[in-house]
Design a protein around this motif. Structure first.
Motif: not given
Ligand code: ADP
Length: 570
Positions: A473-474, A476, A501, A505, A519-521, A530-532, A534
């Motif tokens: 994630n960091a 990406k 990172d 933010g 969930y995606r911000a 994918t929101g998978l 975390l």
């Protein structure tokens, strides 16, 4: 003194000694005294009536000459001798046609009572006559006055007697009425001497209640039937009715409502006891209390029954509510699952298509233009295929993990690992599957010098999922040129990681939401995902008993801090 004067004097003396019963007698006897005068023509006695001067002829001489005597008064008034007599209180005279007129005032202690007029034949007035008649006028005046007073007294006396008679009638009437009341009221009444306490009389109701004859009652004392005679009661003649008891001759107690009164009659102190038999009332009261008690018991029984029923109902309701909430929970879960399924299908169709397209197109290129491609181009297509495969593998791994953790199949499988080389291997793998040139700065620090990097006891599969997802994630969500900081620390049997990172933010209001599945911000833009990830991190940490914290500022970067309790093999 002349002879006839002596006779007149003795007549006057006789008159004075006499007792006259009636006024008329007094008047006629007075005229008889005057008849002694020689050659008497007229003698008349006028009495003054009332306040205004009004003369009333009461007696006269001669008896047959009423009119002449009235005329005599008129003459004397006209000649002025009556007026003078009454004005100065003197005997006045007038000589007329050989006869002499005399006006004698009848003086008394309380003024003039009348006038005596005398007409007799004489040429010359004799002083003795004047003096004697003046004296007689005074005596007569006082006699009349006395008679008047006496008459007034008699009048008022008879008036008084009449009044007394009326009053006596009234009293007798009242007495009869009182007697009737005394004998007919429904209240028992006993009258007694307040000093000796001896009964004077009692009415029929009282006699019947105490069971005694009227003839015998005066032999008893009030204290034999009624009690509570204190000085306070006697000195306090007015007090309100109170509940008490009366004792009959047979020593039976009867409840009564009682009132005691004291009276002073002459020099006697009288006590009056009046009372009402309230035994029926008391009985009713008793049965009411009994009925009440029974009712209360019944109410208590019913209340207990009701309480039991309420308790049962409450239990039933709670059970039903629990069943309902369980149903609701299952329903929501079902809904959530359906929702997740839909999201999963759309996510998989999207996230798998891209790498599959890349793999397919790269494989096609390699197949078609194998001979015309340079060695570098072949390696490039090959790398593309490998990255896509790795991405898909990562994705599948996450999907598998979520599936397993949902069904709670997963068990912990802890082994002793070398944590430093474990982290370094993750960095290598990450770089390989995304960008080999990406800068990941790895720092570690073991506060306790006795710890070696190879004696950390942990489930490495779970730890890999956590670190791999956070580090990818960091990478990406920040630009290629920006480095990633990866810090590790062991402190107090805890493994601490910081993944920092300098990327896009996470908006503050979404920082708690991003841990929910899919969930995606808002600010992810074109960056795929994918929101998978975390969710996998959170589930893994839960299994390891660890926790995750986050601080992030939009467009400056994000820091995740992970804390995991561990066993150190010494
Ligand atoms: P995704 O596949 O979308 O990355 P994750 O569960 O890993 O799914 O992350 C959930 C969301 O959290 C991401 O879509 C992103 O919005 C946000 N996120 C996670 N890590 C970062 C990060 N390091 N920087 C910015 N946003 C992040």
């Amino acid at each position: 003194m002349k002879n006839f004067s002596k006779i007149l004097l003795s007549k006057i003396e006789d008159f004075t000694r006499r007792k006259f019963i009636r006024l008329s007698e007094l008047y006629s006897e007075a005229i008889k005294v005057c008849e002694t005068i020689p050659n008497l023509k007229f003698a008349s006695l006028f009495i003054l009536e009332g306040e205004i001067i009004d003369f009333d002829l009461k007696a006269y001489f001669p008896t047959e000459s009423f009119d002449e005597n009235i005329k005599l008064l008129d003459d004397c008034i006209n000649l002025g001798i009556v007026g003078k007599s009454l004005e100065f209180g003197t005997t006045e005279y007038l000589i007329k046609d050989e006869s002499i007129l005399l006006s004698i005032p009848l003086k008394s202690e309380s003024g003039y009572k009348g006038i005596l007029l005398i007409d007799f034949i004489s040429k010359q007035l004799d002083d003795d006559i004047v003096n004697l008649l003046s004296l007689f006028g005074n005596i007569l005046g006082n006699f009349i006055n006395q008679k008047f007073i006496l008459k007034d007294l008699e009048d008022s006396n008879s008036l008084l007697e009449q009044k007394i008679a009326l009053k006596t009638m009234d009293i007798n009437q009242n007495k009869r009425e009182l007697e009737a009341i005394f004998n007919s009221v429904l209240t028992g009444i006993i009258i007694f001497d307040a000093n000796t306490k001896k009964i004077i009389r009692a009415n029929p109701v009282a006699l019947e209640l105490i069971n005694i004859n009227n003839d015998e009652i005066s032999e008893f004392y009030i204290t034999e039937f009624l009690h509570n005679y204190s000085n306070i009661l006697i000195n306090n003649p007015h007090f309100s009715p109170f509940e008490s008891e009366i004792t009959t001759i047979n020593k039976r107690s009867i409840p009564i409502l009682r009132n005691t009164t004291y009276l002073n009659v002459g020099n006697k102190n009288i006590g009056i006891e009046s009372f009402l038999d309230i035994s029926v009332l008391k009985e009713a009261e008793k049965s009411l209390i009994n009925a009440n008690q029974i009712l209360e018991l019944k109410v208590m029984e019913r209340t207990e029954d009701l309480q039991l029923l309420v308790h049962k109902l409450k239990n039933e309701i709670t059970e039903r509510e629990m069943a309902e909430s369980e149903l609701r929970r299952l329903f929501n879960k079902e809904k959530e699952l359906n929702n997740l399924k839909t999201k999963f299908v759309s996510m998989v169709s999207h996230e798998f298509r891209t790498p599959l397209t890349i793999i397919r197109s790269s494989a096609q290129m390699l197949d078609k233009f194998r001979d015309n491609l340079s060695k570098h181009e072949i390696v490039s297509f090959y790398n593309k295929i490998m990255k896509s495969v790795d991405n898909m593998a990562d994705l599948i791994e996450n999907v598998i993990f979520i599936g397993k953790s949902e069904s709670a199949e997963m068990k912990l499988n802890s082994t002793s690992i070398d944590i430093v080389s474990f982290c370094e291997q993750i960095i290598v793998d990450l770089k390989l599957s995304s960008d080999p040139n990406r800068e990941i700065i790895f720092n570690y620090n073991f506060e306790d010098g006795t710890i070696n990097s190879n004696n950390v006891f942990i489930d490495e599969k779970l730890l890999r999922l956590i670190l791999y997802n956070l580090l990818s994630n960091a990478m990406k969500y920040s630009e290629k040129e920006k480095p990633i900081e990866f810090n590790m620390q062991i402190h107090n049997e805890k493994l601490l990681f910081e993944i920092i990172d300098f990327g896009i933010g996470i908006p503050l209001e979404e920082q708690t939401k991003i841990f929910t599945l899919f969930y995606r911000a808002e600010n992810v833009g074109n960056i795929t995902g994918t929101g998978l990830g975390l969710s996998v991190v959170v589930e893994s940490l839960e299994k390891l008993g660890g926790k995750i914290e986050l601080s992030s500022i939009i467009n400056l970067g994000t820091k995740f801090i992970v804390t995991i309790p561990i066993k150190i093999m010494r």
